[in-house]
Design an enzyme around this catalytic site. Sequence first.
Site, PDB file in Angstrom:
ATOM      1  N   GLU A   1       0.852  -1.197   0.000  1.00 46.15           N
ATOM      2  CA  GLU A   1       0.000   0.000   0.000  1.00 46.15           C
ATOM      3  C   GLU A   1       0.884   1.242   0.000  1.00 46.15           C
ATOM      4  OE1 GLU A   1      -2.474   1.554  -0.825  1.00 46.15           O
ATOM      5  OE2 GLU A   1      -4.123   0.935   0.467  1.00 46.15           O
TER       6      GLU A   1
ATOM      7  N   ASP B   1      -4.201   5.587   5.953  1.00 48.60           N
ATOM      8  CA  ASP B   1      -4.746   6.829   6.493  1.00 48.60           C
ATOM      9  C   ASP B   1      -5.731   6.420   7.600  1.00 48.60           C
ATOM     10  OD1 ASP B   1      -5.505   9.451   6.675  1.00 48.60           O
ATOM     11  OD2 ASP B   1      -5.973   9.727   4.580  1.00 48.60           O
TER      12      ASP B   1
ATOM     13  N   PHE C   1      -0.999  16.890   3.985  1.00 43.42           N
ATOM     14  CA  PHE C   1      -1.489  16.471   2.667  1.00 43.42           C
ATOM     15  C   PHE C   1      -0.269  16.213   1.791  1.00 43.42           C
ATOM     16  CE2 PHE C   1      -5.065  17.387  -0.607  1.00 43.42           C
ATOM     17  CZ  PHE C   1      -4.596  16.363  -1.416  1.00 43.42           C
TER      18      PHE C   1
HETATM   19  C1  PRP Z   1      -5.722   6.093  -0.992  1.00 40.02           C
HETATM   20  C2  PRP Z   1      -4.486   5.242  -0.741  1.00 40.02           C
HETATM   21  C3  PRP Z   1      -5.002   4.065  -0.001  1.00 40.02           C
HETATM   22  C4  PRP Z   1      -6.189   4.620   0.739  1.00 40.02           C
HETATM   23  C5  PRP Z   1      -5.814   4.820   2.159  1.00 40.02           C
HETATM   24  O1  PRP Z   1      -6.339   5.647  -2.144  1.00 40.02           O
HETATM   25  O2  PRP Z   1      -3.861   4.869  -1.944  1.00 40.02           O
HETATM   26  O3  PRP Z   1      -5.408   3.021  -0.851  1.00 40.02           O
HETATM   27  O4  PRP Z   1      -6.545   5.860   0.141  1.00 40.02           O
HETATM   28  O5  PRP Z   1      -6.857   5.422   2.850  1.00 40.02           O
HETATM   29  P1  PRP Z   1      -7.552   4.769   4.122  1.00 40.02           P
HETATM   30  O6  PRP Z   1      -6.478   4.211   5.013  1.00 40.02           O
HETATM   31  O7  PRP Z   1      -8.249   5.959   4.738  1.00 40.02           O
HETATM   32  O8  PRP Z   1      -8.516   3.728   3.662  1.00 40.02           O
HETATM   33  P2  PRP Z   1      -7.429   6.496  -2.922  1.00 40.02           P
HETATM   34  O9  PRP Z   1      -8.794   6.014  -2.521  1.00 40.02           O
HETATM   35  O10 PRP Z   1      -7.142   7.951  -2.749  1.00 40.02           O
HETATM   36  O11 PRP Z   1      -7.204   6.039  -4.415  1.00 40.02           O
HETATM   37  P3  PRP Z   1      -5.865   6.111  -5.315  1.00 40.02           P
HETATM   38  O12 PRP Z   1      -4.870   5.143  -4.726  1.00 40.02           O
HETATM   39  O13 PRP Z   1      -6.364   5.680  -6.662  1.00 40.02           O
HETATM   40  O14 PRP Z   1      -5.359   7.533  -5.306  1.00 40.02           O
END
Ligand code: PRP
Length: 177
Positions: free
Chosen positions: A100, A104, A153
């Site tokens: 990953e 977050d 950010f």
């Molecule tokens: C982001 C990141 C993780 C996820 C983490 O993906 O790549 O997969 O959010 O967030 P969390 O711990 O709050 O679940 P995003 O949904 O922004 O898609 P992307 O990877 O296509 O940018």
Amino acid sequence: MNLEDGIKSVLVSEEEISKKITEYGKILSEEYKDKNPLFVGILKGSFIFMSDIVRALTIPCEIDFMAASSYYNGTVSTGNVKIKMDLSTDVSGRDVVIAEDIIDTGNTLCAVKKLLMERGAKSVKIITFLDKPDRREADISADYTLFTIPNEFVVGYGLDCAEKYRNLRYVGIYSGE
Ligand code: PRP
């Protein structure tokens, strides 16, 4: 527009990234020797980290990808996660390493890990490039974390802001302008 427009400062440099990738490549090569691990990248953010970490391995492995999305109510995560694109690999009996880009709230990984365990994976571990522990909602932590960062950010090295900056070679703090 230039690639670095909107970047306030560098949080993790290219050199720091490269050093950690080498270090974790060694750790994983030892841990997964003779296990033919399946690396699962969560798209899109993980695509650069995946390509770097698997090339730092000195053992054979396989790779696959999934895409998941969290539902937000405004800017607050609802904790619901939808699988938008699934694996093409059968994970039953496999030693899986989820790669990953950032943890977050932890909701995405929590759902993906649960799903892979339900499908009969022999083991499921998590390696994350970045961890933002201040934002955690779900009860989950990575087995391997390259960098723990403050609640800023961040963009670059796969991470975006409205799909921009993913191809930045370092992790930068976005200025919001
Ligand atoms: C982001 C990141 C993780 C996820 C983490 O993906 O790549 O997969 O959010 O967030 P969390 O711990 O709050 O679940 P995003 O949904 O922004 O898609 P992307 O990877 O296509 O940018």
